[in-house]
Design an enzyme around this catalytic site. Structure first.
Site: not given
Length: 422
Positions: A116, A122, A125
């Site tokens: 995308c 990020p 997580l």
């Protein structure tokens, strides 16, 4: 390269059938890595992203047989735990093999994602959560290298912010972990609900499905027997066709949907003065005597989906008055604005807020360029009501997520043709 040629102002009518949800199918294909058997998936959308993900399963050593909208996948033969850059760069969802590969094999390498063009997503997580489950993770030469030689351990995971991909990755990792994993601040999207239900139907003990707290008892690296299932309908495709009816102000029935999944979209269409009829598995949009402006804030499910804001921006160009869209989830998600301006839209940006001054009949056809999947659908919607002919270039973005878009639009009366660039 191909482009779409759309002649605006045609009357649309009848009904359209919605395909399976790409965003549900991708994690479900990744989930087959946890299975010991051949797994049958029905209602699979025939879109580029799905075919790319199936290629990734092949590269890992699995196999599949695909017939129309059904696929049989066997991952028992997987002998490679590296997801290479050449596939991952084209689709961020490839990161979804990280959790299942690591949980099953105790090691894997996954290229950092591409795909995308709508800002930073990020994977920190995901990685932090896997580390809490006992994984050692390094990022070397553009690859995530993860190891857990004795398997992953159940843990309490508290996501700092809601993450759909992170929730999916950890749900799959937890299914094969040793012990109990509790996910706090889990995403609640229908696509995550289906992933959890497929695992639960296959013997994994899961509590809290559809809530922000999911508790999963792992199998201790025992592979599971995954039962056949059908992918849920695509709520974003459904919302896009609902907007096609609204922007042209015509009656259209949208079949094979789950209206519960469309509540936020239905609510905003009603605010814009449209009547939306609901049946068990269909919705019908009725025309209105005045399209009213609307104010939208994107947020996590069950709130208004970020994947629908571009389509509603196109719709707002035809409203009688000023609308606003406040994009709270992703940066760089207004790349369609410059192309809508080329069509004659009156839109002003201030940070993450777009102000749209609407006026029916204000758009005129021209050449525009798709920049990402949902932005390209906004251009298609705008072209349906633009005066004259609109050519939409770089439609490979559309093919990533919409099955047979021009075919479905043609069936309801739109003048849409796919052509090759000279």
């Amino acid at each position: 390269m191909e482009y779409l040629k759309i002649v605006g102002g045609k009357d649309i009518s009848g009904s359209v059938e919605i395909s399976g949800a790409k965003n549900a199918a991708l994690p479900l294909i990744a989930c087959t890595i946890l299975g010991k058997n051949e797994i049958t998936i029905g209602n699979l959308p025939n879109v580029v992203d799905i075919n790319t993900f199936l290629k990734l399963i092949l590269k890992l050593g699995g196999s599949f047989v695909k017939e129309e909208n059904k696929v049989k996948i066997n991952t028992s033969t997987i002998n490679n735990t590296t997801a290479t850059y050449d596939i991952v760069k084209t689709m961020r969802a490839s990161i979804l093999v990280l959790g299942p590969l690591l949980a099953r094999f105790g090691h894997c390498e996954v290229s950092l994602p591409g795909g995308c063009a709508i800002g930073q997503r990020p994977v920190d997580l995901h990685l932090k959560a896997l580390e809490q489950m006992g994984a050692k993770i390094e990022i070397l030469q553009g690859y995530i290298k993860a190891t857990a030689p004795n398997g992953l351990k159940g843990a309490k995971i508290v996501f700092d912010k809601v993450t759909v991909g992170g929730t999916e990755n950890i749900v799959m990792a937890a299914a094969l972990a040793h012990g109990v994993t509790t996910i706090i601040n889990a995403a609640k999207e229908p696509e995550i609900v289906q992933l959890c239900e497929v695992l639960a139907n296959s013997g994994v003990k899961i509590e809290g499905i559809g809530t922000s707290k999911i508790v999963i008892e792992g199998t201790g690296q025992k592979l599971i027997d995954i039962k056949p299932f059908d992918v849920i309908p695509d709520r974003i495709e459904a919302g896009t066709y609902m907007c096609a009816a609204a922007i042209t102000n015509k009656k259209l029935k949208i079949n094979k949907v789950i209206p519960l999944h469309l509540e936020a979209v239905i609510s905003k269409l009603e605010e814009m003065n449209f009547e939306v009829l609901q049946d068990e598995n269909s919705v019908t949009i009725l025309p209105t005597n005045e399209i009213k402006p609307v104010n939208i804030i994107t947020t996590e499910y069950p709130g208004f989906p970020t994947d629908m804001q571009a389509q509603f921006m196109a719709l707002a160009t035809q409203a009688n008055g000023t609308s606003t869209i406040d994009e709270r989830l992703f940066e760089n998600r207004f790349m369609h604005v410059s192309e809508l301006l080329r069509l004659g839209a009156d839109i002003h940006l201030n940070g993450n807020i777009a102000t749209i001054n609407g006026k029916m009949g204000s758009l005129n056809g021209t050449d525009v360029m798709a920049t990402d999947l949902r932005a390209s659908s906004a251009l298609v919607l705008a072209a349906l009501v633009a005066n004259g002919e609109t050519n939409i270039h770089r439609i490979y973005h559309l093919d990533r997520g919409y099955e047979n878009l021009e075919g479905k639009l043609s069936l309801i009366g739109a003048d849409v043709k796919r052509s090759k660039e000279d």
